[in-house]
Design a protein around this motif. Structure first.
Motif, short mmCIF file in Angstrom:
data_model
loop_
_atom_site.label_atom_id
_atom_site.label_comp_id
_atom_site.label_asym_id
_atom_site.label_seq_id
_atom_site.Cartn_x
_atom_site.Cartn_y
_atom_site.Cartn_z
N SER A 1 -57.74 -78.29 -13.91
CA SER A 1 -57.04 -78.16 -12.58
C SER A 1 -57.82 -78.63 -11.61
O SER A 1 -59.33 -78.49 -11.93
CB SER A 1 -56.43 -76.87 -12.44
N ARG B 1 -48.50 -79.66 -13.55
CA ARG B 1 -47.73 -79.27 -12.53
C ARG B 1 -48.30 -79.37 -11.42
O ARG B 1 -49.67 -79.39 -11.34
CB ARG B 1 -47.77 -77.54 -12.77
N TYR B 2 -47.91 -79.92 -10.17
CA TYR B 2 -48.26 -80.20 -9.07
C TYR B 2 -47.70 -79.26 -7.99
O TYR B 2 -46.50 -79.22 -7.72
CB TYR B 2 -47.90 -81.74 -8.35
N THR B 3 -48.62 -78.43 -7.39
CA THR B 3 -48.13 -77.39 -6.52
C THR B 3 -48.84 -77.74 -5.10
O THR B 3 -49.99 -77.63 -4.94
CB THR B 3 -48.75 -75.90 -6.79
N PHE C 1 -45.32 -89.41 -4.72
CA PHE C 1 -46.00 -88.52 -3.84
C PHE C 1 -46.42 -89.16 -2.62
O PHE C 1 -46.96 -90.35 -2.57
CB PHE C 1 -47.40 -88.00 -4.54
N TRP D 1 -50.16 -85.85 0.76
CA TRP D 1 -49.84 -84.82 0.09
C TRP D 1 -51.15 -83.97 -0.21
O TRP D 1 -52.08 -84.44 -0.53
CB TRP D 1 -49.28 -85.27 -1.23
N ARG E 1 -52.57 -78.50 -5.47
CA ARG E 1 -53.43 -78.08 -6.81
C ARG E 1 -52.57 -78.99 -7.94
O ARG E 1 -51.44 -78.73 -7.94
CB ARG E 1 -53.55 -76.75 -6.96
N VAL E 2 -53.55 -79.51 -8.80
CA VAL E 2 -52.73 -80.15 -9.95
C VAL E 2 -53.42 -79.41 -11.03
O VAL E 2 -54.59 -78.89 -11.32
CB VAL E 2 -53.28 -81.68 -10.16
N THR F 1 -41.49 -84.34 -2.04
CA THR F 1 -41.64 -85.41 -2.93
C THR F 1 -40.47 -85.79 -3.75
O THR F 1 -39.85 -85.00 -4.56
CB THR F 1 -43.02 -84.80 -4.00
#
Length: 237
Positions: free
Chosen positions: A60, A79-81, A98, A102, A105-106, A127
Motif C-alpha cells: 500500500s 483498492r483505491y480509497t 482518475f 485525486w 490510499r492505494v 472517478t
C-alpha cells in the motif's frame, strides 16, 4: 510523414511482463512492500503526457495525482480509497479515469498489471469507472466513411472529457472497414478485441492485435483497416 517505427507500441502486454524495467518502490509507501516495474511507450519533455505499461506487487502507498490518469487493469486486484471516502475496487477488466488532484490510499492485494496514460486534465467529484469495457454495450456513433463504400458502423462511449476537449477518454468500436484516418491529437490506444492495421502512404504498416497498446503522435495520417469488429480504449489530449 511519421514512420510506424516512431509509433511506440507493444503487441502483447501480457507477454512482456517478465522483461519490464525496474522502477523501484513507491514514493509515499505506507507498508513499504510494493515495488514497481514497467515500460514507457511515450513521455513528453515536461513529463506529460506519459503512457505505458505498469506492474506493482502487493502493498500500500499514498497517491496524489498531479494529472488525469486513465488506467486499464489487465490483471490483479487493488483498492483505491480517496480521502473523501470514495472507493474504487479494481480487478481484471476495470477501466478507471482518475481525475487530476485525486488523493488517497492505494492497496494492492494481488500483483496488478495496468496499461495507462497520464495527461493534464481537471478535478471531478467522482472517478469515472467502467466495468467490463470489452463487453459493454456502446452508443451508436453512426456510419464510418470507408474507402470502398461498404457499410460499416461505429459505436462508442466517452468516459471523461474536459470542457475544452482535454483528457478525453472512452471506448470506440468499428465494424470491418478500410478507412482514411488522421490523429489530430496525441492518442493512446489499447485494443480490446479484433485488430487494426495502420498503413502509411509509403506502404509501411503497423499491426495492432487484441491485447496491444500504442501511442500515436498528433498528425499521424494513413489508412486503418479493421478486418473484424474491433474495439479499443482510447485517451487523447
Amino acid at each position: 510523414m511519421t514512420s510506424p517505427a516512431l509509433v511506440p507500441h507493444i503487441a502483447d502486454v501480457v507477454a512482456v511482463t517478465d522483461c519490464l524495467i525496474d522502477w523501484g518502490p513507491h514514493q509515499m509507501p505506507i507498508d513499504g512492500r510494493s515495488h514497481n516495474r514497467g515500460r514507457l511507450l511515450f513521455k513528453g519533455e515536461d513529463g506529460l503526457p506519459e503512457a505505458g505499461l505498469w506492474r506493482s506487487t502487493p502493498g500500500s502507498w499514498r497517491l496524489i495525482l498531479p494529472a488525469d490518469e486513465l488506467c486499464y487493469f489487465v490483471s490483479g486486484r487493488a483498492r483505491y480509497t480517496a480521502d473523501d471516502g470514495e472507493v474504487v475496487e479494481a480487478g481484471p477488466g476495470t477501466l478507471a479515469h482518475f481525475k487530476e488532484g485525486w488523493r488517497g490510499r492505494v492497496e494492492v492485494f494481488e500483483d496488478i498489471l495496468v496499461t495507462y496514460m497520464l495527461t493534464a486534465g481537471g478535478p471531478r467529484a467522482a472517478t469515472p469507472v467502467v466495468r467490463d469495457p470489452a463487453g459493454l454495450a456502446l452508443d451508436d456513433w453512426g456510419a464510418a466513411q470507408t474507402l470502398d463504400g461498404r457499410a460499416a458502423g461505429t459505436r462508442g462511449l466517452v468516459i471523461s472529457r474536459e470542457a475544452d476537449g482535454r483528457a478525453e477518454s472512452g471506448l470506440w468500436e468499428c465494424d470491418a472497414a478500410r478507412r482514411a484516418v488522421t490523429f489530430p491529437r496525441e492518442e493512446f490506444v489499447h485494443i480490446l478485441a479484433g485488430s487494426a492495421v495502420y498503413t502509411q502512404e509509403d506502404g509501411a504498416a503497423l499491426t495492432l492485435p487484441a491485447g496491444s497498446i500504442a501511442f500515436f503522435p498528433a498528425g499521424w495520417t494513413g489508412i486503418c483497416e479493421t478486418r473484424a469488429v474491433t474495439r479499443k480504449i482510447y485517451m487523447n489530449r
